[in-house]
Design a protein around this motif. Sequence first.
Motif, PDB file in Angstrom:
ATOM      1  N   ASP A 348       0.507  -1.199   0.376  1.00 36.44           N
ATOM      2  CA  ASP A 348       0.118  -0.029  -0.104  1.00 36.44           C
ATOM      3  C   ASP A 348       1.282   1.430   0.219  1.00 36.44           C
ATOM      4  OD1 ASP A 348      -2.161  -1.378   0.215  1.00 36.44           O
ATOM      5  OD2 ASP A 348      -2.777  -1.122   1.665  1.00 36.44           O
ATOM      6  N   GLU A 369      -8.210   4.782   3.495  1.00 36.46           N
ATOM      7  CA  GLU A 369      -8.127   3.992   4.020  1.00 36.46           C
ATOM      8  C   GLU A 369      -7.260   2.959   3.598  1.00 36.46           C
ATOM      9  OE1 GLU A 369     -12.139   2.335   5.522  1.00 36.46           O
ATOM     10  OE2 GLU A 369     -12.081   1.079   4.183  1.00 36.46           O
ATOM     11  N   HIS A 370      -6.395   1.713   4.074  1.00 35.55           N
ATOM     12  CA  HIS A 370      -5.211   1.506   3.737  1.00 35.55           C
ATOM     13  C   HIS A 370      -4.832   0.390   4.882  1.00 35.55           C
ATOM     14  CE1 HIS A 370      -2.440   4.313   6.857  1.00 35.55           C
ATOM     15  NE2 HIS A 370      -2.990   4.962   6.247  1.00 35.55           N
ATOM     16  N   ARG A 371      -4.041  -0.395   4.809  1.00 35.83           N
ATOM     17  CA  ARG A 371      -3.263  -1.257   5.779  1.00 35.83           C
ATOM     18  C   ARG A 371      -1.982  -0.519   6.439  1.00 35.83           C
ATOM     19  NH1 ARG A 371      -2.887  -6.177   1.444  1.00 35.83           N
ATOM     20  NH2 ARG A 371      -2.371  -4.374  -0.005  1.00 35.83           N
ATOM     21  N   TRP A 381      -6.034  -2.585   9.196  1.00 34.78           N
ATOM     22  CA  TRP A 381      -6.941  -1.983   8.397  1.00 34.78           C
ATOM     23  C   TRP A 381      -7.196  -0.159   9.305  1.00 34.78           C
ATOM     24  CZ3 TRP A 381      -7.904  -1.344   2.731  1.00 34.78           C
ATOM     25  CH2 TRP A 381      -7.757  -2.606   2.555  1.00 34.78           C
ATOM     26  N   THR A 382      -6.303   0.786   8.449  1.00 29.57           N
ATOM     27  CA  THR A 382      -6.717   2.000   9.406  1.00 29.57           C
ATOM     28  C   THR A 382      -7.776   3.296   8.140  1.00 29.57           C
ATOM     29  OG1 THR A 382      -5.637   4.332  10.695  1.00 29.57           O
ATOM     30  CG2 THR A 382      -4.303   2.628   8.148  1.00 29.57           C
ATOM     31  N   SER A 407     -10.200  -2.037  10.981  1.00 28.78           N
ATOM     32  CA  SER A 407      -9.630  -3.758  10.593  1.00 28.78           C
ATOM     33  C   SER A 407     -10.800  -4.256  11.643  1.00 28.78           C
ATOM     34  CB  SER A 407      -8.116  -4.273  12.250  1.00 28.78           C
ATOM     35  OG  SER A 407      -7.208  -3.344  12.108  1.00 28.78           O
ATOM     36  N   LYS A 410     -13.480  -4.548   8.405  1.00 23.26           N
ATOM     37  CA  LYS A 410     -12.754  -4.655   6.714  1.00 23.26           C
ATOM     38  C   LYS A 410     -12.125  -6.319   7.181  1.00 23.26           C
ATOM     39  CE  LYS A 410     -10.912  -2.832   4.204  1.00 23.26           C
ATOM     40  NZ  LYS A 410     -11.843  -2.805   3.021  1.00 23.26           N
TER      41      LYS A 410
END
Length: 642
Positions: A348, A369-371, A381-382, A407, A410
């Motif tokens: 990411d 939003e990404h890991r 995840w955040t 997290s 997700k």
Amino acid sequence: MSQTEGSSKSETRWPFTGGAMAEAIRTFNWSSTELGPIDTWPAGLLFAIDMMLGCAFPATLQWGRNLILFYNDAYIPLVGTHHPHALGQPLLSSFPEISTIYAPFAQRVWNGERIVLEDQLFHYTRNDVPEDRWFNLSYSPVHDRDGSVCGILTIGLETTAKVLAEMARSTADIRLKRILETDAVGVIFFDYTGTVVDANDVFLRMVGYSRAEIETRTITWRTMTPPEWVRASEEQMEKLEQTGRIGPYEKEYMLKDGSRRWMLFTGRDLGDNRIVEYAIDITRRKEAEAATQAMEERFRALVEASSDVIYRMSPDWKEMRQLQGRDFLADTAEPERTWLDKYIHPEDQAFVWASIQQAIKHKKIFQLEHRVLQADGTIGWTFSRAVPLFNKGGEIIEWFGAASDVSARKRAEEALLRSEKLATLGRLVASIAHEINNPLEAMSNLIYLAHRSEGLPEEARELLELADAELKRIAHITRQSLGFYRESNIPSDTSVTQLLESSIDLLRGKINTRHAMIDFRLKDDITVKAVAGELRQVFSNLLANALDALDTGGQITIRATRRAGKDGPYVSILFLDTGRGIPLETQHKIFDPFFSTKGHLGTGLGLWVTKQIVDKHRGSIRVRSRILPPTTGTVFQITLPA
């Protein structure tokens, strides 16, 4: 004793104060200057120099219209390489670079005005290098007996470090700017009993007393010192007896009306039972500090009450200045320049950085939003959102952001998506199984009839038996898909050895095409309780995947052993290939449905089905892989209860 000896001992050495500059003034060849010898100087000049030398703050006296420069010991560091040559020289000839800004100030003071400057910037050369310095300054006129101005007394504090620090960490919406404000410098004279004997007008305005009240000799420093500060003042008096100096130190002072103000004091012994103390009102600074502390406490309380991650970034995002991870991410108290690798999932990082660059370019809010790599080492995840903070010029000075742990959401979304995919797959498989069931039965009947034909060669008979076994396996799979078959509930003793051999025979054509070497050796025949068709499917899947991973001429090693474990005996089956290997970042996905490393050639269901079958047989499957030369390859290990 002779008359000459007596007169020399009674002589008083001027200047009366000690120190390097007092000695420099005392020994300077003043006859070569416009001031002439010291014994010709007016009393006002002598007194002004004594006052200037007695000040513990950096101070200068500029005498006459040419601003002949005198300065005290505390001012030496500010003179730099101009010391001691600047002594006795016109100020602006030693520092021509300050002429533009200083000349108007000097003229105002020469007109009788008292000037106080806060954080005043001067561009001047101190150590042979041009530099910017800031000062809090008080310019006061020195009067002759007739009331005319004959000199300028300057007392200053360098505030460069404070100004630069405030510039570096300015965050106007969450922090209060700490500013040291001074109206002027108060001067107070008292004796060793603590009685105030004189004070300048500035000090009198500070404390609210009149000069007449001072002249009564009834006011002492204890009169103006709150009880809780008496001990601190007594310690400063003890220091005075030992060193001849007071402070600098801060304390509250009690005004005539009973109110209190914070003041900064410094002073020294002037001799002849006289002490001078300089006072600067720092109440506003103290109030600002208290307000800042209160704001920081509220901010900390907000962070503690929040489950969000709080972070601060440099204007270009190349440095993470602070992060409070709240057990979701690892904290960082010191500036962190490797934060991208430390916190953001490798896959990411590229699009996270691209989104950041867009936010910087347009000076807009960053949100994404990404890991992330969590504090415990796992992947989470955040949802991260940061706003830019601007200075008065509209330039970004910092980014302030918060990141939420999403997290759980997700994982729930991924589970729902996987469930929907599996449901779709189930409907598709059932439909296909229903359509192919009848042709399979017809093929089985044809093989049965061909097998009973007279004169059939033995080799052909064996191939027909093998084909019949595989058709039965296909029929078993289709009936399982339709829910018509329940063989899985009645496993039987099954030879692992025979299933492995038949799997190798089935894939013999692919093995020969790859020129692969199969190293298959078993000491004994090993059996387990299993559904033979399902276990053959597991072995065939693993062998086929190993062949796909091999380069031409590679090797596959197959081993099966019976072992004793703490929960009873078990069988371990290994498939080890010398292929390309599986990258670490994808190993955790290989048993997920629809995940494939074969591109359009793979369905992503083989290993998923394999794991389902192994789990149903109360076994386990593990994988280890290496992608770095010289040794590459993958090993799958299946364990089944014996």
